[in-house]
Design an enzyme around this catalytic site. Structure first.
Site, PDB file in Angstrom:
ATOM      1  N   THR A  12       0.834  -1.201  -0.104  1.00 24.85           N
ATOM      2  CA  THR A  12       0.143  -0.175  -0.119  1.00 24.85           C
ATOM      3  C   THR A  12       0.761   1.279  -0.034  1.00 24.85           C
ATOM      4  OG1 THR A  12      -1.786  -1.069   1.115  1.00 24.85           O
ATOM      5  CG2 THR A  12      -1.632   1.194   1.200  1.00 24.85           C
ATOM      6  N   TYR A  25      -7.572   0.659  -4.445  1.00 23.84           N
ATOM      7  CA  TYR A  25      -6.313   1.273  -5.089  1.00 23.84           C
ATOM      8  C   TYR A  25      -5.442  -0.223  -5.539  1.00 23.84           C
ATOM      9  CZ  TYR A  25      -4.348  -0.766  -0.786  1.00 23.84           C
ATOM     10  OH  TYR A  25      -4.142  -1.309   0.338  1.00 23.84           O
ATOM     11  N   THR A  91       1.096  -4.538   4.269  1.00 23.94           N
ATOM     12  CA  THR A  91       0.712  -4.735   5.659  1.00 23.94           C
ATOM     13  C   THR A  91       0.137  -6.100   6.063  1.00 23.94           C
ATOM     14  OG1 THR A  91      -1.414  -3.826   5.591  1.00 23.94           O
ATOM     15  CG2 THR A  91       0.392  -2.259   6.267  1.00 23.94           C
ATOM     16  N   ASP A  92      -0.460  -6.852   5.005  1.00 23.45           N
ATOM     17  CA  ASP A  92      -1.046  -8.009   5.310  1.00 23.45           C
ATOM     18  C   ASP A  92      -0.047  -9.124   5.806  1.00 23.45           C
ATOM     19  OD1 ASP A  92      -3.397  -6.870   4.764  1.00 23.45           O
ATOM     20  OD2 ASP A  92      -3.561  -7.743   2.750  1.00 23.45           O
ATOM     21  N   LYS A 164      -0.471  -7.462  12.833  1.00 22.04           N
ATOM     22  CA  LYS A 164      -1.478  -6.677  12.290  1.00 22.04           C
ATOM     23  C   LYS A 164      -2.812  -7.003  13.037  1.00 22.04           C
ATOM     24  CE  LYS A 164      -3.619  -4.860   8.131  1.00 22.04           C
ATOM     25  NZ  LYS A 164      -3.601  -5.010   6.768  1.00 22.04           N
ATOM     26  N   GLU A 279      -4.395 -28.494  28.920  1.00 20.93           N
ATOM     27  CA  GLU A 279      -5.618 -29.626  29.213  1.00 20.93           C
ATOM     28  C   GLU A 279      -5.034 -30.770  28.289  1.00 20.93           C
ATOM     29  OE1 GLU A 279      -9.538 -28.437  28.616  1.00 20.93           O
ATOM     30  OE2 GLU A 279      -8.945 -26.413  29.180  1.00 20.93           O
TER      31      GLU A 279
END
Length: 322
Positions: A12, A25, A91-92, A164, A279
């Site tokens: 981005t 975009y 960013t992903d 993120k 557990e």
């Protein structure tokens, strides 16, 4: 002045939209040197040049680009002509790339990753300030030996800890278990903590290839008995329930995978906390607890461990060390 190379992968921060008021975009449309030339303020911080590694949205990031990126980083950082590196990224998948580089770069010199939540020509884009701050952090003497850092929204985060946490907000990134390690405000850098886990020069990983590791997401009533018959799978990370709990079908499947010598790591679909499997007896089951690593970062560490051809006990130790 410090000499800093900016390696661009797209995202981005290099995205372009047809409207300054549109969230739609195309990622990776703008050359990094065009971005650097668009503001003069960085010339007061360091001597900066840019290299485009690729121009993609980070949903298209993959292991081959990781290997290319780390080779380029190690080549540049071994030169006396380079004092630090800044990497721009979408960013992903930024957190996965950051953690991979944190474990494979072999230098004490600063490496800083940055990104943006709004495209380059969006109204009130955050990209320019994020990049300015990232270059400021890379130029700071205190950044040496800190491992790979992520700078976004005036915050500095450790590669191992950052995630993120929001789909669209400018403050999308945080470090849920440890918090940010510093702040950078208009280029003024302050650190408050550092990682106690091994990284960069302390790390033993030097991969040529990365074996296949998949992530399975557990959920109520999970039905997965027909999945994953491929012999290519060397490891599985499970995004388990809560503190490593597993639905009946997931537990059955992972036992079967372990019987077939697939290495199984148990992480959690919860955003924070440490896995200790209170557990389930992970040791008896032959599973490995991820400590505080989320599933995507657990996958990175498992791939690197498998690339080193380590046995399961050494891999288990890696999740305590890294």
């Amino acid at each position: 002045m410090k000499k800093i190379v900016v390696l661009a992968t797209g995202g981005t921060i290099a995205g372009s939209s047809t409207s300054s008021l549109s969230g739609k975009y195309e990622s990776g449309k703008i050359d990094i040197n065009d971005i650097l030339d668009s503001f003069d303020e960085i010339k007061d911080i360091a001597k900066v040049c840019g290299i485009d590694i690729c121009n993609i949205g980070s949903q298209n990031m993959n292991e081959n680009i990781w290997l290319e990126l780390v080779r380029k980083c190690n080549e540049l950082l071994s030169s006396n002509e380079v004092d630090a590196i800044v990497i721009t990224h979408g960013t992903d998948t930024l957190e996965e790339s950051a953690y991979f580089l944190n474990l494979t770069i072999k230098s004490h010199k600063p490496v800083v990753m940055s990104a943006a939540m709004r495209s380059h020509n969006s109204l009130s884009s955050d990209g320019a300030m994020n990049l300015y701050n990232a270059i400021s952090v890379a130029a700071a003497d205190e950044s040496a030996g800190m491992g790979v850092l992520v700078v976004i929204n005036d915050e500095i985060h450790l590669a191992r800890e950052v995630s993120k946490m929001d789909t669209i907000a400018l403050n999308a990134f945080s470090s849920p278990n440890c918090g940010k390690c510093g702040i950078v405000h208009y280029g003024k850098v302050k650190f408050y903590t550092k990682s106690l886990r091994q990284h960069t020069l302390q790390s033993k990983f030097n991969p040529d290839i990365l074996p296949r590791v998949d992530i399975l997401y557990d959920y109520a009533g999970a039905k997965i008995e027909t999945l994953y018959k491929s012999n290519a799978i060397k490891g599985i990370v499970c995004a388990a329930l809560g503190n490593g709990n597993l639905s009946p079908q997931m537990l059955k499947f992972l036992k079967s995978a372990r019987d077939n010598e697939v290495v199984v790591v148990i992480s959690s679909r919860v955003n924070g906390g440490v896995i200790n499997g209170s557990e389930l007896d992970f040791a008896e089951l032959g599973f490995i607890a991820s400590d505080s690593l989320n599933p995507q970062k657990s996958r990175v560490l498992l791939m690197l461990s498998l690339s080193s051809k380590e046995d399961i006990e050494k891999i288990r130790d890696n999740f305590d060390i890294y």
